[in-house]
Motif scaffolding. Structure first.
Motif, PDB file in Angstrom:
ATOM      1  N   LYS A 255       0.865  -1.180   0.000  1.00  0.00           N
ATOM      2  CA  LYS A 255       0.000   0.000   0.000  1.00  0.00           C
ATOM      3  C   LYS A 255       0.897   1.225   0.000  1.00  0.00           C
ATOM      4  O   LYS A 255       1.541   1.543   0.997  1.00  0.00           O
ATOM      5  CB  LYS A 255      -0.912   0.009   1.215  1.00  0.00           C
ATOM      6  CG  LYS A 255      -1.892   1.169   1.173  1.00  0.00           C
ATOM      7  CD  LYS A 255      -2.876   1.117   2.309  1.00  0.00           C
ATOM      8  CE  LYS A 255      -3.795   2.300   2.197  1.00  0.00           C
ATOM      9  NZ  LYS A 255      -4.669   2.421   3.349  1.00  0.00           N
ATOM     10  N   ALA A 256       0.917   1.936  -1.105  1.00  0.00           N
ATOM     11  CA  ALA A 256       1.843   3.060  -1.266  1.00  0.00           C
ATOM     12  C   ALA A 256       1.557   4.199  -0.294  1.00  0.00           C
ATOM     13  O   ALA A 256       2.476   4.800   0.234  1.00  0.00           O
ATOM     14  CB  ALA A 256       1.786   3.571  -2.700  1.00  0.00           C
ATOM     15  N   ASN A 257       0.295   4.513  -0.043  1.00  0.00           N
ATOM     16  CA  ASN A 257      -0.053   5.644   0.826  1.00  0.00           C
ATOM     17  C   ASN A 257      -0.752   5.142   2.082  1.00  0.00           C
ATOM     18  O   ASN A 257      -1.966   5.290   2.230  1.00  0.00           O
ATOM     19  CB  ASN A 257      -0.954   6.640   0.078  1.00  0.00           C
ATOM     20  CG  ASN A 257      -0.242   7.263  -1.084  1.00  0.00           C
ATOM     21  OD1 ASN A 257       0.920   7.601  -0.993  1.00  0.00           O
ATOM     22  ND2 ASN A 257      -0.929   7.396  -2.199  1.00  0.00           N
ATOM     23  N   GLY A 258      -0.004   4.563   2.972  1.00  0.00           N
ATOM     24  CA  GLY A 258      -0.584   4.063   4.203  1.00  0.00           C
ATOM     25  C   GLY A 258       0.450   4.071   5.312  1.00  0.00           C
ATOM     26  O   GLY A 258       1.400   3.304   5.287  1.00  0.00           O
ATOM     27  N   ALA A 259       0.252   4.946   6.267  1.00  0.00           N
ATOM     28  CA  ALA A 259       1.202   5.054   7.376  1.00  0.00           C
ATOM     29  C   ALA A 259       0.990   3.930   8.378  1.00  0.00           C
ATOM     30  O   ALA A 259      -0.104   3.401   8.528  1.00  0.00           O
ATOM     31  CB  ALA A 259       1.032   6.403   8.058  1.00  0.00           C
TER      32      ALA A 259
ATOM     33  N   LEU B 167      -4.485  -6.045   6.476  1.00  0.00           N
ATOM     34  CA  LEU B 167      -3.509  -4.963   6.595  1.00  0.00           C
ATOM     35  C   LEU B 167      -4.207  -3.703   7.073  1.00  0.00           C
ATOM     36  O   LEU B 167      -5.161  -3.236   6.454  1.00  0.00           O
ATOM     37  CB  LEU B 167      -2.854  -4.692   5.230  1.00  0.00           C
ATOM     38  CG  LEU B 167      -1.905  -3.494   5.154  1.00  0.00           C
ATOM     39  CD1 LEU B 167      -0.644  -3.751   5.972  1.00  0.00           C
ATOM     40  CD2 LEU B 167      -1.555  -3.194   3.703  1.00  0.00           C
ATOM     41  N   SER B 168      -3.747  -3.154   8.181  1.00  0.00           N
ATOM     42  CA  SER B 168      -4.308  -1.897   8.676  1.00  0.00           C
ATOM     43  C   SER B 168      -3.286  -0.783   8.506  1.00  0.00           C
ATOM     44  O   SER B 168      -2.076  -1.015   8.579  1.00  0.00           O
ATOM     45  CB  SER B 168      -4.727  -2.015  10.145  1.00  0.00           C
ATOM     46  OG  SER B 168      -3.605  -2.250  10.965  1.00  0.00           O
ATOM     47  N   THR B 169      -3.795   0.421   8.233  1.00  0.00           N
ATOM     48  CA  THR B 169      -2.972   1.620   8.095  1.00  0.00           C
ATOM     49  C   THR B 169      -3.780   2.805   8.614  1.00  0.00           C
ATOM     50  O   THR B 169      -4.975   2.689   8.896  1.00  0.00           O
ATOM     51  CB  THR B 169      -2.594   1.894   6.621  1.00  0.00           C
ATOM     52  OG1 THR B 169      -3.784   2.014   5.845  1.00  0.00           O
ATOM     53  CG2 THR B 169      -1.710   0.788   6.058  1.00  0.00           C
ATOM     54  N   THR B 170      -3.108   3.944   8.720  1.00  0.00           N
ATOM     55  CA  THR B 170      -3.810   5.168   9.106  1.00  0.00           C
ATOM     56  C   THR B 170      -3.601   6.235   8.047  1.00  0.00           C
ATOM     57  O   THR B 170      -2.686   6.159   7.234  1.00  0.00           O
ATOM     58  CB  THR B 170      -3.291   5.740  10.444  1.00  0.00           C
ATOM     59  OG1 THR B 170      -1.924   6.110  10.286  1.00  0.00           O
ATOM     60  CG2 THR B 170      -3.431   4.752  11.576  1.00  0.00           C
ATOM     61  N   THR B 171      -4.469   7.232   8.097  1.00  0.00           N
ATOM     62  CA  THR B 171      -4.299   8.419   7.262  1.00  0.00           C
ATOM     63  C   THR B 171      -3.970   9.608   8.153  1.00  0.00           C
ATOM     64  O   THR B 171      -3.827  10.709   7.670  1.00  0.00           O
ATOM     65  CB  THR B 171      -5.576   8.745   6.473  1.00  0.00           C
ATOM     66  OG1 THR B 171      -6.622   9.057   7.397  1.00  0.00           O
ATOM     67  CG2 THR B 171      -5.995   7.593   5.583  1.00  0.00           C
ATOM     68  N   GLY B 172      -3.901   9.388   9.450  1.00  0.00           N
ATOM     69  CA  GLY B 172      -3.707  10.464  10.410  1.00  0.00           C
ATOM     70  C   GLY B 172      -5.019  10.887  11.036  1.00  0.00           C
ATOM     71  O   GLY B 172      -5.051  11.449  12.115  1.00  0.00           O
ATOM     72  N   ARG B 173      -6.143  10.565  10.357  1.00  0.00           N
ATOM     73  CA  ARG B 173      -7.460  10.933  10.894  1.00  0.00           C
ATOM     74  C   ARG B 173      -8.426   9.755  10.969  1.00  0.00           C
ATOM     75  O   ARG B 173      -9.518   9.873  11.490  1.00  0.00           O
ATOM     76  CB  ARG B 173      -8.063  12.063  10.078  1.00  0.00           C
ATOM     77  CG  ARG B 173      -8.350  11.703   8.656  1.00  0.00           C
ATOM     78  CD  ARG B 173      -8.888  12.892   7.858  1.00  0.00           C
ATOM     79  NE  ARG B 173      -9.132  12.506   6.492  1.00  0.00           N
ATOM     80  CZ  ARG B 173      -8.212  12.428   5.543  1.00  0.00           C
ATOM     81  NH1 ARG B 173      -6.961  12.707   5.819  1.00  0.00           N
ATOM     82  NH2 ARG B 173      -8.531  12.066   4.326  1.00  0.00           N
ATOM     83  N   ASP B 174      -8.031   8.590  10.414  1.00  0.00           N
ATOM     84  CA  ASP B 174      -8.866   7.394  10.531  1.00  0.00           C
ATOM     85  C   ASP B 174      -7.989   6.148  10.444  1.00  0.00           C
ATOM     86  O   ASP B 174      -6.811   6.231  10.135  1.00  0.00           O
ATOM     87  CB  ASP B 174      -9.978   7.369   9.476  1.00  0.00           C
ATOM     88  CG  ASP B 174      -9.469   7.376   8.039  1.00  0.00           C
ATOM     89  OD1 ASP B 174      -8.371   6.842   7.767  1.00  0.00           O
ATOM     90  OD2 ASP B 174     -10.166   7.922   7.176  1.00  0.00           O
ATOM     91  N   VAL B 175      -8.597   5.005  10.759  1.00  0.00           N
ATOM     92  CA  VAL B 175      -7.916   3.717  10.655  1.00  0.00           C
ATOM     93  C   VAL B 175      -8.599   2.946   9.541  1.00  0.00           C
ATOM     94  O   VAL B 175      -9.836   2.860   9.500  1.00  0.00           O
ATOM     95  CB  VAL B 175      -7.986   2.925  11.976  1.00  0.00           C
ATOM     96  CG1 VAL B 175      -7.336   1.553  11.829  1.00  0.00           C
ATOM     97  CG2 VAL B 175      -7.339   3.704  13.105  1.00  0.00           C
ATOM     98  N   ARG B 176      -7.796   2.391   8.628  1.00  0.00           N
ATOM     99  CA  ARG B 176      -8.322   1.658   7.484  1.00  0.00           C
ATOM    100  C   ARG B 176      -7.810   0.229   7.477  1.00  0.00           C
ATOM    101  O   ARG B 176      -6.717  -0.039   7.964  1.00  0.00           O
ATOM    102  CB  ARG B 176      -7.920   2.349   6.189  1.00  0.00           C
ATOM    103  CG  ARG B 176      -8.528   3.734   6.128  1.00  0.00           C
ATOM    104  CD  ARG B 176      -8.058   4.514   4.941  1.00  0.00           C
ATOM    105  NE  ARG B 176      -8.653   5.839   5.000  1.00  0.00           N
ATOM    106  CZ  ARG B 176      -9.198   6.439   3.970  1.00  0.00           C
ATOM    107  NH1 ARG B 176      -9.193   5.866   2.788  1.00  0.00           N
ATOM    108  NH2 ARG B 176      -9.732   7.639   4.117  1.00  0.00           N
ATOM    109  N   LEU B 177      -8.608  -0.648   6.907  1.00  0.00           N
ATOM    110  CA  LEU B 177      -8.268  -2.064   6.828  1.00  0.00           C
ATOM    111  C   LEU B 177      -8.545  -2.553   5.417  1.00  0.00           C
ATOM    112  O   LEU B 177      -9.539  -2.165   4.803  1.00  0.00           O
ATOM    113  CB  LEU B 177      -9.113  -2.862   7.817  1.00  0.00           C
ATOM    114  CG  LEU B 177      -8.887  -4.371   7.882  1.00  0.00           C
ATOM    115  CD1 LEU B 177      -7.542  -4.684   8.507  1.00  0.00           C
ATOM    116  CD2 LEU B 177      -9.996  -5.036   8.656  1.00  0.00           C
ATOM    117  N   ARG B 178      -7.653  -3.374   4.902  1.00  0.00           N
ATOM    118  CA  ARG B 178      -7.894  -4.075   3.642  1.00  0.00           C
ATOM    119  C   ARG B 178      -7.521  -5.531   3.859  1.00  0.00           C
ATOM    120  O   ARG B 178      -6.625  -5.847   4.643  1.00  0.00           O
ATOM    121  CB  ARG B 178      -7.140  -3.454   2.474  1.00  0.00           C
ATOM    122  CG  ARG B 178      -5.649  -3.454   2.603  1.00  0.00           C
ATOM    123  CD  ARG B 178      -4.924  -2.987   1.364  1.00  0.00           C
ATOM    124  NE  ARG B 178      -5.318  -1.654   0.942  1.00  0.00           N
ATOM    125  CZ  ARG B 178      -4.829  -1.042  -0.120  1.00  0.00           C
ATOM    126  NH1 ARG B 178      -3.909  -1.629  -0.851  1.00  0.00           N
ATOM    127  NH2 ARG B 178      -5.229   0.155  -0.448  1.00  0.00           N
TER     128      ARG B 178
END
Length: 110
Positions: free
Chosen positions: A32-36, A49-60
């Motif tokens: 995931k190129a854009n996932g902190a 795989l979980s990542t953040t955007t700084g304002r939410d938590v995302r899962l794929r």
């Protein structure tokens, strides 16, 4: 204590070492190129795989590691109050046994 790398970690490390467009001091996540703050778990035959955007938590999620780069992100947590939905970092998902059965738990910092 003995430390060993899982096949997944080896695949990611090898994949990162072959990236040509990144400079020597830049890490590019091949999944995931854009996932902190990536965190991954393999549970019940799927990679999560979980990542953040700084304002939410995302899962794929995907059955195969190779399918994670194109899997759809789902926002699994975001504070409804915009004053509190900043600086979310380091999400971790854990699938744990509880008295009520197995459950997913999300842990993050803010």
């Amino acid at each position: 204590m003995r430390f060993t790398l899982s096949p997944f970690v080896c695949a990611v490390l090898l994949g990162c070492s072959t990236l040509q467009s990144a400079s020597a001091d830049t890490f590019v996540n091949p999944l995931k190129a854009n996932g902190a703050d990536p965190w991954m778990a393999y549970v019940d035959g799927a990679y999560h795989l979980s990542t953040t955007t700084g304002r939410d938590v995302r899962l794929r999620s995907a059955k195969h590691l190779a399918d994670l780069p194109t899997a759809k992100d789902v926002v699994v947590w975001q504070d409804a109050n915009p004053a509190r939905n900043k600086a979310l970092w380091a999400p971790e998902f854990h699938f744990l046994d509880t008295p009520a059965g197995k459950r997913w738990f999300l842990y993050y910092t803010a």
